[in-house]
Design a protein around this motif. Structure first.
Motif, PDB file in Angstrom:
ATOM      1  N   PRO A  28     -11.455   2.706   4.060  1.00  0.00           N
ATOM      2  CA  PRO A  28     -10.399   1.902   4.673  1.00  0.00           C
ATOM      3  C   PRO A  28     -10.901   1.088   5.863  1.00  0.00           C
ATOM      4  O   PRO A  28     -11.831   1.482   6.556  1.00  0.00           O
ATOM      5  CB  PRO A  28      -9.377   2.945   5.125  1.00  0.00           C
ATOM      6  N   ARG A  29     -10.277  -0.059   6.073  1.00  0.00           N
ATOM      7  CA  ARG A  29     -10.608  -0.889   7.237  1.00  0.00           C
ATOM      8  C   ARG A  29      -9.848  -0.411   8.475  1.00  0.00           C
ATOM      9  O   ARG A  29     -10.260  -0.656   9.594  1.00  0.00           O
ATOM     10  CB  ARG A  29     -10.274  -2.354   6.968  1.00  0.00           C
ATOM     11  N   ARG A  30      -8.720   0.221   8.253  1.00  0.00           N
ATOM     12  CA  ARG A  30      -7.888   0.690   9.361  1.00  0.00           C
ATOM     13  C   ARG A  30      -7.271   2.031   8.971  1.00  0.00           C
ATOM     14  O   ARG A  30      -6.832   2.214   7.846  1.00  0.00           O
ATOM     15  CB  ARG A  30      -6.784  -0.332   9.617  1.00  0.00           C
ATOM     16  N   ILE A  31      -7.248   2.939   9.910  1.00  0.00           N
ATOM     17  CA  ILE A  31      -6.663   4.260   9.687  1.00  0.00           C
ATOM     18  C   ILE A  31      -5.277   4.292  10.329  1.00  0.00           C
ATOM     19  O   ILE A  31      -5.110   3.905  11.484  1.00  0.00           O
ATOM     20  CB  ILE A  31      -7.548   5.371  10.306  1.00  0.00           C
ATOM     21  N   GLN A  32      -4.294   4.744   9.573  1.00  0.00           N
ATOM     22  CA  GLN A  32      -2.939   4.889  10.107  1.00  0.00           C
ATOM     23  C   GLN A  32      -2.899   6.079  11.058  1.00  0.00           C
ATOM     24  O   GLN A  32      -3.468   7.127  10.763  1.00  0.00           O
ATOM     25  CB  GLN A  32      -1.937   5.104   8.971  1.00  0.00           C
ATOM     26  N   PRO A  33      -2.227   5.937  12.196  1.00  0.00           N
ATOM     27  CA  PRO A  33      -2.105   7.068  13.122  1.00  0.00           C
ATOM     28  C   PRO A  33      -1.333   8.221  12.481  1.00  0.00           C
ATOM     29  O   PRO A  33      -0.468   8.018  11.636  1.00  0.00           O
ATOM     30  CB  PRO A  33      -1.318   6.495  14.300  1.00  0.00           C
ATOM     31  N   VAL A  34      -1.654   9.419  12.899  1.00  0.00           N
ATOM     32  CA  VAL A  34      -0.986  10.633  12.437  1.00  0.00           C
ATOM     33  C   VAL A  34      -0.309  11.258  13.648  1.00  0.00           C
ATOM     34  O   VAL A  34      -0.916  11.370  14.708  1.00  0.00           O
ATOM     35  CB  VAL A  34      -2.004  11.617  11.818  1.00  0.00           C
TER      36      VAL A  34
END
Length: 79
Positions: A39-45
């Motif tokens: 992925p180019r960007r990781i979604q916050p958790v």
């Protein structure tokens, strides 16, 4: 001590290049899984932690956060 604390975890880089997951064993480079996403960007958790919780509950929250982050790479992992 009696209220929950919201925690947000994210992986971020200044460079928009795809992130490559590397699997390590005992701190040394091992491999890049063939099936892994890049992925180019990781979604916050996000998670809610209560400092008064027992260690087992805090460990379970840490495991859930880690699992949610790793799933974005297509990896099933355990702490």
């Amino acid at each position: 001590m009696d209220s929950s604390i919201p925690v947000t975890t994210a992986i971020a880089t200044a460079d928009p290049a795809p992130l490559t997951p590397v699997v390590t064993e005992h701190g040394s480079f091992r491999s890049v899984p063939d099936h892994a996403h890049r992925p180019r960007r990781i979604q916050p958790v996000t998670a809610l932690l209560n400092p008064a919780d027992e260690d087992d509950h805090l460990r379970a929250s840490a495991q859930e956060t880690f699992t949610d982050l790793m799933h974005q790479f297509g990896i099933t992992a355990h702490l």
